[in-house]
Design an enzyme around this catalytic site. Structure first.
Site, PDB file in Angstrom:
ATOM      1  CE  LYS A   1     -61.262  60.203  28.928  1.00  0.00           C
ATOM      2  NZ  LYS A   1     -60.253  60.095  29.572  1.00  0.00           N
ATOM      3  CB  SER A   2     -61.780  53.606  31.623  1.00  0.00           C
ATOM      4  OG  SER A   2     -61.645  54.924  32.480  1.00  0.00           O
TER       5      SER A   2
ATOM      6  N   GLY B   1     -53.846  60.955  29.167  1.00  0.00           N
ATOM      7  CA  GLY B   1     -53.095  60.339  29.945  1.00  0.00           C
ATOM      8  C   GLY B   1     -52.996  58.872  30.402  1.00  0.00           C
TER       9      GLY B   1
ATOM     10  CD  GLN C   1     -54.727  57.674  34.050  1.00  0.00           C
ATOM     11  OE1 GLN C   1     -53.503  58.228  34.237  1.00  0.00           O
ATOM     12  NE2 GLN C   1     -55.520  58.113  33.470  1.00  0.00           N
TER      13      GLN C   1
ATOM     14  CG  ASP D   1     -62.291  61.481  35.391  1.00  0.00           C
ATOM     15  OD1 ASP D   1     -61.131  61.778  35.846  1.00  0.00           O
ATOM     16  OD2 ASP D   1     -62.144  60.124  34.927  1.00  0.00           O
TER      17      ASP D   1
ATOM     18  NE  ARG E   1     -63.614  63.617  32.560  1.00  0.00           N
ATOM     19  CZ  ARG E   1     -64.190  62.882  31.875  1.00  0.00           C
ATOM     20  NH1 ARG E   1     -65.300  63.246  31.090  1.00  0.00           N
ATOM     21  NH2 ARG E   1     -63.553  61.518  31.247  1.00  0.00           N
TER      22      ARG E   1
HETATM   23  C1  S3P Z   1     -58.491  56.592  34.385  1.00  0.00           C
HETATM   24  C2  S3P Z   1     -58.054  56.640  35.668  1.00  0.00           C
HETATM   25  C3  S3P Z   1     -58.449  57.970  36.328  1.00  0.00           C
HETATM   26  C4  S3P Z   1     -59.235  59.017  35.565  1.00  0.00           C
HETATM   27  C5  S3P Z   1     -58.926  59.046  34.132  1.00  0.00           C
HETATM   28  C6  S3P Z   1     -59.053  57.363  33.604  1.00  0.00           C
HETATM   29  C7  S3P Z   1     -58.540  55.020  33.778  1.00  0.00           C
HETATM   30  O1  S3P Z   1     -56.995  58.459  36.376  1.00  0.00           O
HETATM   31  O2  S3P Z   1     -59.086  60.342  36.073  1.00  0.00           O
HETATM   32  O3  S3P Z   1     -59.698  59.864  33.501  1.00  0.00           O
HETATM   33  O4  S3P Z   1     -58.960  54.783  32.920  1.00  0.00           O
HETATM   34  O5  S3P Z   1     -57.625  54.343  34.526  1.00  0.00           O
HETATM   35  P1  S3P Z   1     -56.021  58.212  37.663  1.00  0.00           P
HETATM   36  O6  S3P Z   1     -55.684  56.837  37.667  1.00  0.00           O
HETATM   37  O7  S3P Z   1     -54.841  59.116  37.252  1.00  0.00           O
HETATM   38  O8  S3P Z   1     -56.693  58.725  38.885  1.00  0.00           O
END
Ligand code: S3P
Length: 735
Positions: free
Chosen positions: A321-322, A394, A469, A615, A687
Site C-alpha cells: 500500500k505504501s 490517512g 507519513q 500496522d 486490519r
Molecule cells: C504509512 C505509514 C504508517 C502506517 C501507514 C502507512 C506510510 O503511518 O501506519 O499504514 O505509507 O507512510 P504513520 O506514519 O502515521 O505511523
C-alpha cells in the site's frame, strides 16, 4: 392516521401515490380528481381511490392532504384555482420535477408561499403512463426529494415525509435551487442530449440508412429518447435556468473535446476518457452499494469466521500500500511516462490515483496491477475541480498535504468518518513552519484546506513521533521549498519515500536518523515493480503459525528492513518463518516467506520494533492470544490514532472472545489461552476485521465480525485468498 387524502391528477405518479396510501390503510378516504372521465372511472374500478370527484371544490372540502400530481405546466392554473378556495388546515404537496417554478407559481397564486405547502419530487417513473399503470410499489427504494422553504410548517413537512416513507421511499430534504441543479445535471441534460442526438442524426435523410448499423453504443446512449415528449417539453420549460447553466458548462467541455480531436491531442482525450471511466465505475459502485444497503437496511458488512482449519499452498498477497501510493505521487510529478506493476487495487491507493487524475494527470489503468502514469513534472498539477475525497486513507491525506502546500492553487482534502477523526496537526504544524497556509477543523482534524501560492522555506525538523507519513510529507514539501529540508526521526520508520525519490533520480541524503532533500531537482520517469505488502502477508504469517499442521509460502513479499518488525516479533515468539529466494526488485528487497505452524510463547515486545511493525499489531495480538503465557506491548500509543483506536478496539474484541487482556495507555497485556466465539466489531478498520478473521483458526465457536467493508481499502481479495489457503471466513449471506 389521516382523514381525507385528495390526489389531483390521476396519471402514473398520482395514481401510484393514491393506490399505495389507500392500501397502507393510513387514510380514512382517498379521493381522486381528474379532468378525464375515463381516468376517474378506471381509478375507482382499479381500486386506486375510494371515489372520484369531477369538481375540484367539492373534492377538496374537508381534505387533510392534497397531492398535486398534474403535469408541471398545468400547475400554475391549478394553484390559482386552489388559492381561491377555502382549504382549511389542508396540507398541500406536489410531485413536479422542477421545484423553482412550482414555488414561484404558488407564491404568485397565494401571494406568498403557504406555510402548509411542502414541495416534493419522487425520482421514480416507468415507461408506462396513465392511471392504469398505477403501482403501489412504484416508490419503494426510490428517492423522494422534499424541498421545504424557511416558512414551511414543520408539522406539514413531517406529515408529507411520513406519507412517502409509508410507500417505502427514501426521503431526502434539499433546497429548491439545489434540487433543480441536481436534476438538471443528472436527468434533464442527458434527456436533452439523447433527444437531440437522435433527431440530429435522423433528420438528415442520408443518415436513415446508417441506423441499420447502429449497435449497442447508439442504442444505450439514446434509450431515454423514447420518453414522453410532452412531459419533457414541460420540464425544459419549467427548469429553464438550471438546465441552461449545466448545458453551457457541458457545451464548453464538448468544445474542448472537439478541439482535442481537431488538434489530434490524444493526451487530452485519454485524460477525459480515463477520468470519465473511473467516475462511471465509481458511480456504478455507489448504485450497487445503495441496492445492497437497501437490502440490508444498514451498511454493515459482516464476516462470519468458522472455527478451525489448517493452511497450505502458495499465494501472493496484493501490492504494498505504501509503495503504491508513492508510485502514483512521484510518477505524476515526474517528467515522462512511468509504468507501475503490482499496484494495489485497493480503495486507499485508488483514492490517491483519483486525486491525481482530478489534478489533471492522465493515468491509465489499473488493469491487473498495471498503471501507466503520464507525468506532468513537479509544476504541472492543476487545481482539482472540487474537494479531493480520500476515503479512509490517512497516507493519502498526509503525504498530499505536503505536496499541495507548495502548489500555486488552493486544495481541500476530505475523508470518510474514520479519516475525519484522525490528527492532521502532526503534518499541518511543521508545514506551517515552512510557510504553508493550512486550515483544519477543530483539533487539527480533516477537512484540510490548503492555500496555494505560498513559497515554502526549508525546515530542519525533529519528528515528535516515529511517523513515516509525517517524514514523507515534509520531504515532499521539501522538493519545492527554498533551500534544504531536513527531517530527523526518533526511531526508524519505513523509508519508501527516500528510496523511491532516488529511483526517480532525485537526490536524498540520509545520515543515520536524518534525511534531507533540496529543491530545484527533477523527477525522471521510471519503472516500478510493487512487491507484495508485508502488512497483508502478516495475516497469513500469523494464521499459518497458529493453525496446527499449516505450511504456507507467501511469494514476492517486500522485506524492506523498516517493515519486517512483524517477522522479528513472531520469531521471538517462536514462529517458524524462513526467507527464501531473497532478491532486490526496483530498489526494494523482496523474498518468499515460508511459514510453518509452531508453538508460540508470550514475550515482552522490544520497543524498538514497534515502528517497524506498526500496522501489524492487530494480528500480532491474535498471535499473543494463542501463545503460551503473557505478551506485553509498550511504547505503542500511536496505535490509538490509526484507522481506529487499535488498542481499545482489539481489547474489546478479545475480551468478548474470552481472551484475558488489559489495555494500557501505550500498549496492552495479553494472556494466551483459549479463544471463544462471539460477535466482535471491525469499527471500519480493515486490519481489525482481518485480525479477527484469523483468530477463528483457534476459536472453539464461530466469530461474527461486524463492519468489515473497509477490508477493501488494503486487501480487496482477502476472502478469496482465505478460502484458497484454508481459513474459513466468508461474507455472511444476506437474508
Ligand atoms: C504509512 C505509514 C504508517 C502506517 C501507514 C502507512 C506510510 O503511518 O501506519 O499504514 O505509507 O507512510 P504513520 O506514519 O502515521 O505511523
Amino acid at each position: 392516521m389521516i382523514g381525507r387524502l385528495v390526489v389531483i391528477g390521476l396519471g402514473l405518479i398520482g395514481g401510484s401515490f393514491a393506490k399505495g396510501l389507500r392500501e397502507s390503510g393510513l387514510c380514512r378516504e382517498v379521493v381522486g380528481v381528474d379532468l378525464d372521465p375515463q381516468s376517474r372511472q378506471l381509478a375507482v374500478e382499479l381500486g386506486v381511490v375510494d371515489r372520484c370527484e369531477e369538481d375540484l371544490v367539492l373534492a377538496c372540502q374537508g381534505a387533510d392532504v392534497i397531492q398535486l400530481a398534474v403535469p408541471i405546466l398545468a400547475m400554475e392554473k391549478l394553484l390559482a384555482l386552489l388559492a381561491g378556495m377555502d382549504l382549511g388546515q389542508a396540507v398541500l404537496t406536489d410531485v413536479g420535477s422542477a421545484k423553482g417554478n412550482v414555488v414561484r407559481a404558488a407564491q404568485e397564486a397565494f401571494g406568498g408561499m403557504p406555510a402548509r405547502f411542502v414541495p416534493g419530487h419522487p425520482i421514480a417513473g416507468s415507461e408506462q403512463s396513465g392511471v392504469e399503470a398505477s403501482n403501489a410499489q412504484l416508490f419503494r427504494r426510490h428517492k423522494v426529494i422534499l424541498t421545504p422553504l424557511e416558512q414551511t410548517d414543520a408539522a406539514a413537512l413531517d406529515l408529507v415525509d411520513r406519507l412517502w416513507r409509508e410507500l417505502g421511499a427514501d426521503v431526502e430534504h434539499m433546497q429548491v435551487e439545489r434540487h433543480d441543479e441536481v436534476l438538471a445535471a443528472t436527468s434533464h441534460l442527458p434527456h436533452l442530449l439523447a433527444f437531440g442526438l437522435v433527431d440530429s442524426l435522423a433528420k438528415r435523410s442520408e443518415n436513415l440508412d446508417i441506423f441499420r448499423y447502429a449497435a449497442g453504443g447508439f442504442r444505450d446512449f439514446t434509450r431515454i429518447a423514447g420518453s414522453d415528449p410532452v412531459m419533457w417539453h414541460d420540464i425544459f420549460l419549467a427548469n429553464r435556468e438550471a438546465v441552461l447553466r449545466t448545458l453551457d458548462t457541458f457545451r464548453n467541455d464538448l468544445d474542448a473535446l472537439r478541439d482535442a480531436v481537431d488538434a489530434g491531442d490524444g493526451h487530452q482525450l485519454l485524460g477525459v476518457f480515463t477520468r470519465a471511466r473511473v467516475a462511471r465505475e465509481h458511480f456504478g459502485k455507489i448504485l450497487a452499494r445503495r441496492a445492497y444497503v437497501d437490502a440490508m437496511n444498514s451498511n454493515d458488512l459482516i464476516f462470519l469466521a468458522n472455527p478451525g482449519g489448517r493452511l497450505s499452498g502458495r499465494i501472493r498477497v496484493p501490492g504494498d500500500k505504501s509503495i503504491s501510493h508513492r508510485s502514483i505521487m512521484l510518477g505524476s510529478l515526474a517528467e515522462g511516462t512511468t509504468e507501475v506493476e503490482g499496484f494495489l487495487e485497493g480503495e486507499d491507493a485508488l483514492a490517491t490515483l483519483q486525486a491525481f487524475r482530478d489534478m489533471g494527470v492522465v493515468i491509465e489503468g489499473p488493469h491487473h496491477g498495471r498503471v501507466t502514469i503520464h507525468g506532468v513534472g513537479l509544476h504541472g498539477l492543476k487545481p482539482a475541480p472540487g474537494p479531493i475525497y480520500l476515503g479512509n486513507s490517512g497516507t493519502s491525506m498526509r503525504l498530499l498535504s505536503g505536496l499541495l502546500a507548495a502548489q500555486s492553487f488552493d486544495s481541500t482534502l476530505t475523508g470518510d468518518p474514520s479519516l475525519s477523526k484522525r490528527p492532521m496537526n502532526r503534518v499541518a504544524n511543521p508545514l506551517r513552519e515552512m510557510g504553508a497556509v493550512i486550515e483544519t477543523a477543530a483539533e487539527g482534524r480533516p477537512p484540510m484546506v490548503i492555500r496555494g501560492g505560498h513559497r515554502l522555506k526549508g525546515l530542519t525538523y525533529t519528528l515528535p513521533m516515529a511517523s513515516a507519513q509525517v517524514k514523507s510529507c515534509l520531504l515532499l514539501a521539501g522538493l519545492y521549498a527554498e533551500g534544504k529540508t531536513t527531517v530527523t526521526e526518533p526511531a526508524p520508520t519505513r523509508d519508501h519515500t527516500e528510496r523511491m525519490l532516488r529511483g526517480f533520480g532525485y537526490s536524498v541524503s540520509v545520515d543515520g536518523a536524518t534525511a534531507s532533500v533540496e529543491s530545484g531537482g527533477k523527477l525522471k520517469a521510471t519503472h516500478i515493480e510493487v512487491p507484495a505488502d508485508i502488512s497483508s502477508a502478516a495475516f497469513f504469517l500469523v494464521a499459518a503459525s497458529i493453525a496446527e499442521g499449516s505450511e504456507l509460502v507467501l511469494e514476492h513479499v517486500g522485506i524492506n528492513p523498516t517493515r519486517t518488525g512483524v517477522i522479528d516479533i513472531l520469531r521471538l515468539m517462536g514462529a517458524d518463518i524462513r526467507l527464501e529466494n531473497q532478491r532486490e526488485v526496483g530498489g526494494e528487497p523482496v523474498a518468499d516467506l515460508h511459514v510453518r505452524a509452531a508453538k508460540l510463547k508470550g514475550i515482552e515486545i522490544p520497543e524498538e520494533l514497534v515502528p517497524l511493525a506498526i500496522d501489524e499489531f492487530p494480528v500480532l495480538f491474535v498471535a499473543a492470544a494463542c501463545a503460551e503465557g503473557r505478551t506485553v506491548l509498550r511504547g505503542a500509543e500511536e496505535l490509538r490514532v490509526k484507522e481506529s483506536d487499535r488498542i481499545q478496539v482489539m481489547a474489546d474484541g478479545l475480551l468478548t472472545l474470552g481472551v484475558k487482556c488489559e489495555p494500557t495507555p501505550d500498549g496492552i497485556i495479553i494472556e494466551g489461552g483459549q479463544i471463544g466465539g462471539g460477535e466482535v466489531h471491525g469499527h471500519g478498520d480493515h486490519r481489525i476485521a482481518m485480525a479477527f478473521s484469523v483468530a477463528s483458526l483457534r476459536a472453539n465457536a464461530p466469530i461474527r465480525i461486524h463492519d468489515c467493508a473497509n477490508v477493501a481499502t488494503s486487501f480487496p481479495n482477502f476472502l478469496a485468498l482465505c478460502a484458497q489457503v484454508g481459513i474459513r471466513v466468508a461474507q455472511e449471506a444476506q437474508s
